[in-house]
Scaffold this active site. Sequence first.
Site, PDB file in Angstrom:
ATOM      1  N   SER A  49       0.843  -1.188   0.000  1.00 47.50           N
ATOM      2  CA  SER A  49       0.000   0.000   0.000  1.00 47.50           C
ATOM      3  C   SER A  49       0.882   1.243   0.000  1.00 47.50           C
ATOM      4  CB  SER A  49      -0.908  -0.004   1.231  1.00 47.50           C
ATOM      5  OG  SER A  49      -1.839   1.055   1.166  1.00 47.50           O
ATOM      6  N   ASP A  50       0.392   2.285  -0.627  1.00 49.31           N
ATOM      7  CA  ASP A  50       1.103   3.562  -0.621  1.00 49.31           C
ATOM      8  C   ASP A  50       0.079   4.672  -0.729  1.00 49.31           C
ATOM      9  OD1 ASP A  50       3.981   4.649  -0.722  1.00 49.31           O
ATOM     10  OD2 ASP A  50       2.905   5.849  -2.202  1.00 49.31           O
TER      11      ASP A  50
END
EC number: 3.6.1.-
Length: 191
Positions: free
Chosen positions: A67-68
């Site tokens: 995730s970012d």
Amino acid sequence: MKLILASSSPYRRELLERLKIPFEVTAPEVDETPHPGETPDKLVERLAIEKAQKIAGKTRGVLVIGSDQVAVYNGNIVGKPHSHDKAAQQLREASGRTVTLYTGLALINADTQRIQREVIPYRVTFRALTDAQIEAYLHKEQPYSCSGSVKSEGLGIALLEKFEGDDPNTLIGLPLIRLVRMLENEGIKII
């Protein structure tokens, strides 16, 4: 299959713990610099996949979550401030405005190499903030590792006026509603 969260974020770890499933955490080493001309949604999608691939490429029998997140102020990508001065600048720019956060989410099956990916936008409207409010907030919260300098699950909530989005966990950095669907697609039942 074993589940691994490819992240160094304590906030993502805390969110994933809410699902009450066993998982491990491994921090991937990924350069988060945007490519020239890369849009915010493409940046977070690429980084989420790269983080998950970095871990998935080293082992078998695992599902890896990447995730970012970035914030977008006035069309410009804003990441983690890492310093007081940069955080103050980010909050002055956000004051009285609506900011969009883009969170990229990827789930990779290391055995099949199947990649599920999604980019989830979330909009946040800031109150009009004075310099004194910004300084007081930064001294109390020190959100230097948070995209856009806001820790909404803490005192940062006092800076905000309105949220718009499907999953409030997206704001913190791990869209759990989408993640549950992805895990179910891989045969992991949450409830």
